[in-house]
Design a protein around this motif. Structure first.
Motif, PDB file in Angstrom:
ATOM      1  N   ASN A 175       0.860  -1.187   0.000  1.00  0.00           N
ATOM      2  CA  ASN A 175       0.000   0.000   0.000  1.00  0.00           C
ATOM      3  C   ASN A 175       0.896   1.238   0.000  1.00  0.00           C
ATOM      4  N   VAL A 176       1.188   1.726  -1.191  1.00  0.00           N
ATOM      5  CA  VAL A 176       2.130   2.842  -1.365  1.00  0.00           C
ATOM      6  C   VAL A 176       1.443   3.973  -2.122  1.00  0.00           C
ATOM      7  N   GLU A 177       1.598   5.182  -1.619  1.00  0.00           N
ATOM      8  CA  GLU A 177       1.083   6.365  -2.316  1.00  0.00           C
ATOM      9  C   GLU A 177       2.239   7.316  -2.588  1.00  0.00           C
ATOM     10  N   CYS A 178       2.333   7.782  -3.838  1.00  0.00           N
ATOM     11  CA  CYS A 178       3.379   8.738  -4.216  1.00  0.00           C
ATOM     12  C   CYS A 178       2.730  10.022  -4.689  1.00  0.00           C
ATOM     13  N   SER A 179       3.146  11.144  -4.105  1.00  0.00           N
ATOM     14  CA  SER A 179       2.813  12.460  -4.658  1.00  0.00           C
ATOM     15  C   SER A 179       4.137  13.195  -4.787  1.00  0.00           C
ATOM     16  N   ASN A 180       4.111  14.429  -5.230  1.00  0.00           N
ATOM     17  CA  ASN A 180       5.374  15.127  -5.454  1.00  0.00           C
ATOM     18  C   ASN A 180       6.174  15.266  -4.166  1.00  0.00           C
ATOM     19  N   ARG A 181       7.299  14.573  -4.091  1.00  0.00           N
ATOM     20  CA  ARG A 181       8.265  14.625  -2.983  1.00  0.00           C
ATOM     21  C   ARG A 181       7.763  13.995  -1.674  1.00  0.00           C
ATOM     22  N   VAL A 182       6.609  13.331  -1.699  1.00  0.00           N
ATOM     23  CA  VAL A 182       6.113  12.650  -0.497  1.00  0.00           C
ATOM     24  C   VAL A 182       5.675  11.236  -0.873  1.00  0.00           C
ATOM     25  N   VAL A 183       6.168  10.245  -0.106  1.00  0.00           N
ATOM     26  CA  VAL A 183       5.748   8.856  -0.302  1.00  0.00           C
ATOM     27  C   VAL A 183       5.206   8.337   1.024  1.00  0.00           C
ATOM     28  N   THR A 184       4.017   7.723   0.984  1.00  0.00           N
ATOM     29  CA  THR A 184       3.399   7.148   2.175  1.00  0.00           C
ATOM     30  C   THR A 184       3.230   5.648   1.968  1.00  0.00           C
ATOM     31  N   ILE A 185       3.694   4.871   2.941  1.00  0.00           N
ATOM     32  CA  ILE A 185       3.599   3.408   2.874  1.00  0.00           C
ATOM     33  C   ILE A 185       2.848   2.922   4.106  1.00  0.00           C
ATOM     34  N   LYS A 186       1.700   2.269   3.889  1.00  0.00           N
ATOM     35  CA  LYS A 186       0.974   1.631   4.984  1.00  0.00           C
ATOM     36  C   LYS A 186       1.396   0.167   5.009  1.00  0.00           C
ATOM     37  N   GLY A 187       1.948  -0.244   6.130  1.00  0.00           N
ATOM     38  CA  GLY A 187       2.502  -1.592   6.213  1.00  0.00           C
ATOM     39  C   GLY A 187       1.447  -2.670   6.022  1.00  0.00           C
ATOM     40  N   ALA A 188       1.776  -3.689   5.241  1.00  0.00           N
ATOM     41  CA  ALA A 188       0.902  -4.847   5.041  1.00  0.00           C
ATOM     42  C   ALA A 188       1.428  -6.012   5.872  1.00  0.00           C
ATOM     43  N   ASN A 189       0.559  -6.994   6.163  1.00  0.00           N
ATOM     44  CA  ASN A 189       1.005  -8.165   6.924  1.00  0.00           C
ATOM     45  C   ASN A 189       1.989  -8.987   6.108  1.00  0.00           C
ATOM     46  N   LYS A 190       1.720  -9.060   4.818  1.00  0.00           N
ATOM     47  CA  LYS A 190       2.612  -9.794   3.921  1.00  0.00           C
ATOM     48  C   LYS A 190       2.397  -9.264   2.507  1.00  0.00           C
TER      49      LYS A 190
END
Length: 425
Positions: free
Chosen positions: A212-227
């Motif tokens: 679960n990864v979101e990329c916008s300009n200069r910001v990346v957000t990763i919500k951890g998955a179980n696997k």
């Protein structure tokens, strides 16, 4: 896919004066393929990557060190299947020190809650290429990272999401934290991330695999998955750096080139500069066309993180500056010492010099064939381009550097009409 140590006996021999025109097909982008291979090793089931430039030395080395460290990797033509397998189950082969992207093994080991000792990473010698941001980011996620005489030791018991701010947008550093945070507990935010197209493509692949990864300009957000399940298929984007190189090679010789199955979306700033210089570039019917028949004028170029012109490309533009009218300047705002190639280009008899983080080129002076060495990947390519327009014969040594990033460069230039051959001594 065993890789032997570097050899210096191979040379490229270029006879200048030919006009380069025709069609050239791009390989997959090296700097997209490498992190995607590493990210695919997060998956429990094999993920299939198409259009991988498997003949490139860096790609061969990454596949070798991942396989030897327990990852499941199968190569079939330009298709590579990757999964975690038993990674990591052994110390990493010392050949890892020859490529910078070996750093991504730290992110994988960190993600899996494992321990890994990595030989000090390599890559092009282009000045200060720190990996402190990689180590800082992994530490923020909860991994223990130590630099020892043997290399970099990462020890992890599983990561916890964190907010990580880079003082400089690092490409491989961003990718490393994306991998390390993919199965962390909670959410990770990377501020001042590099979000160039290769990273966007890696995020798309990871999401298909179950991250679960979101990329916008200069910001990346990763919500951890179980696997990360994996088990998907994805094609590596075409090599935009190759595209710019062949456009400039053709333009320097006054030729015209067609690049099928490519879009200008990846190189908007490069194209804006090329058009201002006098190179015609346009897109039509799913292909890119470029013509260098018009008079070309001098330019001032500054490198910058995406969407600016990548630091990789400045030696290629320096070669172009030899054939334009007037004085051009090239300033590198990222790697301030990326000018080792200038001393090699001087040997052609043109007027080029550098100071600080700037190179100045006086265009319009006829170049003469000479013997040069590839100081790094793009610097070596710039020497080949200069040889294409120089009078007489140019011999380029240390070409393993060039072959790290250009798949089948001899054949592709020959298809366009260049008089270039590979010689073994």
């Amino acid at each position: 896919m065993m890789v032997t140590t570097l050899t210096q006996s191979k040379t490229f021999v270029v006879k200048g004066g030919n006009t380069l025109s025709g069609t050239v097909r791009l390989s997959g982008a090296k700097n997209a393929a490498l992190p995607m291979i590493a990210a695919a090793c997060l998956g429990e089931e094999p993920t299939v990557l198409d259009n991988v430039p498997v003949n490139l030395r860096d790609v061969k080395i990454l596949i070798q060190i991942l396989s030897e460290a327990g990852a499941y990797i199968q190569v079939d033509g330009n298709t590579v299947s990757c999964a975690r397998g038993s990674f990591p189950n052994t110390a990493v082969n010392p050949i890892a020190s020859e490529i910078r992207y070996s750093l991504l093994l730290l992110g994988l080991a960190s993600a899996f809650g494992s321990e890994l000792l990595l030989p000090m990473p390599g890559g092009c010698k282009i000045g200060d290429r720190k990996y402190d941001l990689h180590l800082m980011g992994l530490s923020k996620l909860g991994s223990t990272v130590e630099e020892t005489e043997e290399g970099i030791l990462v020890t992890s018991k599983g990561n916890v999401g964190a907010q990580i701010e880079f003082y400089l947008p690092t490409t491989s550093g961003t990718e490393n934290i994306m991998i390390a945070a993919a199965i962390a507990e909670g959410e990770t935010t990377i501020l001042n991330a590099n979000t160039r197209p290769e990273i966007m493509e890696m995020a798309k692949l990871m999401n298909l695999m179950g991250a679960n990864v979101e990329c916008s300009n200069r910001v990346v957000t990763i919500k951890g998955a179980n696997k990360i399940k994996g088990g998907v298929r994805y094609s590596v984007m075409p090599g935009w750096d190759e595209a710019v190189t062949y456009i400039i090679a053709s333009a320097m010789t006054g030729g015209e080139v067609c690049i099928p199955d490519f879009s200008l979306d990846f190189i908007k700033e490069d194209v804006r500069h090329l058009r201002e210089i006098g190179v015609e570039v346009f897109e039509w019917g799913g292909a890119v066309y470029a013509s260098g028949k018009k008079t070309k004028k001098s330019f001032d170029l500054f490198t910058a993180p995406y969407p600016g012109i990548n630091s990789d490309m400045q030696p290629i533009f320096a070669a172009l500056a030899f054939v334009v009218d007037g004085k051009s300047t090239i300033t590198d705002l990222r790697f301030t010492e990326r000018f080792k190639y200038v001393d090699e280009l001087k040997k052609f008899g043109g007027n080029i010099y550098s100071f600080g983080n700037t190179a100045i080129v006086e265009g319009g002076i006829p170049l003469l064939g000479t013997d040069v060495n590839a100081t790094d990947l793009r610097g070596g390519a710039a020497c080949v381009l200069a040889g294409l327009v120089a009078q007489g014969t140019t011999v380029v040594g240390n070409v393993s550097q060039i072959e790290r990033g250009y798949e089948n460069i001899i054949e592709k230039l020959q298809q366009l009409g260049a008089d270039i051959e590979s010689h073994h001594s």
